[in-house]
Design an enzyme around this catalytic site. Sequence first.
Site, PDB file in Angstrom:
ATOM      1  CG  PHE A 187      -0.245   0.349   2.524  1.00 59.54           C
ATOM      2  CD1 PHE A 187       0.026   1.679   2.850  1.00 59.54           C
ATOM      3  CD2 PHE A 187       0.157  -0.641   3.401  1.00 59.54           C
ATOM      4  CE1 PHE A 187       0.683   2.001   4.036  1.00 59.54           C
ATOM      5  CE2 PHE A 187       0.814  -0.332   4.577  1.00 59.54           C
ATOM      6  CZ  PHE A 187       1.076   0.990   4.894  1.00 59.54           C
ATOM      7  CE  LYS A 211      -2.660  -8.517  -3.872  1.00 58.58           C
ATOM      8  NZ  LYS A 211      -3.453  -7.372  -3.381  1.00 58.58           N
ATOM      9  CD  GLU A 214      -5.017  -5.550   0.588  1.00 58.22           C
ATOM     10  OE1 GLU A 214      -4.248  -5.775  -0.371  1.00 58.22           O
ATOM     11  OE2 GLU A 214      -4.642  -5.614   1.779  1.00 58.22           O
ATOM     12  CE  LYS A 215      -4.611  -2.280   4.675  1.00 61.32           C
ATOM     13  NZ  LYS A 215      -3.811  -3.477   4.344  1.00 61.32           N
ATOM     14  CB  SER A 264       4.495  -7.709   5.824  1.00 63.38           C
ATOM     15  OG  SER A 264       3.807  -8.893   5.454  1.00 63.38           O
ATOM     16  CB  CYS A 319      10.384  -0.479   2.891  1.00 68.12           C
ATOM     17  SG  CYS A 319      10.799  -0.168   1.204  1.00 68.12           S
ATOM     18  CD  GLU A 419       8.977  -2.356   8.239  1.00 65.10           C
ATOM     19  OE1 GLU A 419       8.490  -3.443   7.939  1.00 65.10           O
ATOM     20  OE2 GLU A 419       9.461  -1.563   7.410  1.00 65.10           O
TER      21      GLU A 419
END
Length: 536
Positions: A187, A211, A214-215, A264, A319, A419
């Site tokens: 996201f 893909k 989804e957020k 993640s 990240c 994290e």
Amino acid sequence: MLRFPLTRAGRSFQPWKSCAIGSFRFSTAADASPSHQIPSKVRNLIGGEFVESESNAFIDVINPATQEVVSQLPLTTNEEFKAAVSAAKHAFPKWRNTPVTTRQRIMFKLQELIRRDMDKLAMNITVEQGKTLRDAQGDVFRGLEVVEHACGMASLQMGEYVSNVSNGIDTYSIREPLGVCAGICPFNFPAMIPLWMFPMAVTCGNTYILKPSEKDPGAAMMLAELAMEAGLPDGVLNIVHGTNDVVNNICDDRDIKAISFVGSNTAGMHIYARAAAKGKRIQSNMGAKNHAIVMPDASLDATLNALVAAGFGAAGQRCMALSTVVFVGGSKPWEEKLKERAKELKVNAGIEPGTDLGPVISKQAKDRICKLIQSGVESGARLVLDGRSIVVGGYEDGNFVGPTILADVTSNMECYEEEIFGPVLLCMQADGLEEAIDIVNRNKFGNGASIFTTSGVAARKFQHEIEAGQVGINVPIPVPLPFFSFTGSKASFAGDLNFYGKAGVQFYTQIKTVTQQWKDLPSQAASLAMPTSQKA
Ligand SMILES: *[C@@H]1O[C@H](CO)[C@@H](O)[C@H](O)[C@H]1NC(C)=O
Ligand SMILES: *[C@@H]1O[C@H](CO)[C@@H](O)[C@H](O)[C@H]1NC(C)=O
């Protein structure tokens, strides 16, 4: 980054309360008044058509500054997923035979269209993801640079040639595309990371299943529209949506040859293991805990600015955020000044002018961040600045966390081991550079690390001894440009070939090595010994 398991599905949509954000209005169902607007449904892209999913399970895409439902994302059905892979598979033979110059030209056009629509893309990112408009522009721009890089694919994909390796025999290698490849996006960079993936892949001659997160799928959808407008043939890029099920389908599908993932560790290692068991090639960029080492001789002003920008920028959801600072010689002399600068940062909806940091992605993310801060306090860390109870006027429902600073953090604390992915800066201390490097190297992650110093000797020692894939020397977020690669290491990366740069081309191609001989052969007895180059 992407959590796994992700989101509960099938939630009924929430009526749109008020869709005005500042002066910006969403475009949704044409005739509805603001209070009755039905959020648009995000579509699949299959074989060149943007089609509405037949699914009856949807996830609300929520504006993190307001909780308003922006759109509804389908959980792509198994049949639709198969149709997408089949479209990609059928498009492959023709696409792989399309000259690389033609493929490059589509990327030239795509970069032009992304520039044209930069503001729209940034706005979409700000509304769905929460980051500031300026940061959203950066999100698009850093992806755009990869598209620009893909424009030089003819040279990047070039093979090698050795003439006359043996008498009259030549050997050459060709980099060929793999077939259908797939990308699974997080996201936090809704434009940059899709652009790390499909432009390199398709310009190498592969076809693709993307893909989006989804957020915040909006930017990826817009980029796909631009790719079609740029002339990408039907079926070369396809888009599916969802969470665990579609991810597992991607891992299991026999026609998918390679997977790029950013997100993640839980999701990344799951994908790595599951897809590798099916013989796929995987590049998986995962979690991070990026440290800065600050030497006592570091230049004060520049270092403070760098720490504040890299620690709190994008609300800490990068990240490559610098989430931990190790102060050599103690943090006390730095704390007050750091706190002053952090307090000056303006926390507000990303759409508001002058905002420094927007909300975090979801209520769950905010809760998790606040819990980790609390656990730090309970295990002995000192709260220098607490941003947990911030209220933003006009956006009382937003998932805001203000800049937070914890000092006296030690490496056994949960807030250090996890994290945090929020605007939280941890301060640690060390007596000397040796000890500071040791702290960083004992951390399991190896995405990035930076040193701030005016000593070349210290910088050089740091560069040599630090165990991180991306090293900054007086540079806070050392994300390489696309002619290099994004080279996280240790637990921050699984796979062998990194994203973009030379490694990115290697990832999306396989080598074929050809040995040829063109000469009139004198008739001679066949030799069954292993051919060697010693004898002609
Ligand atoms: C190839 O190498 C052989 C010696 O191994 C030499 O006699 C011959 O002329 C070479 N041919 C070419 C085309 O370079
Ligand atoms: C972002 O773009 C997508 C795809 O065009 C669209 O469905 C969504 O409504 C847009 N969101 C906003 C906030 O503009």
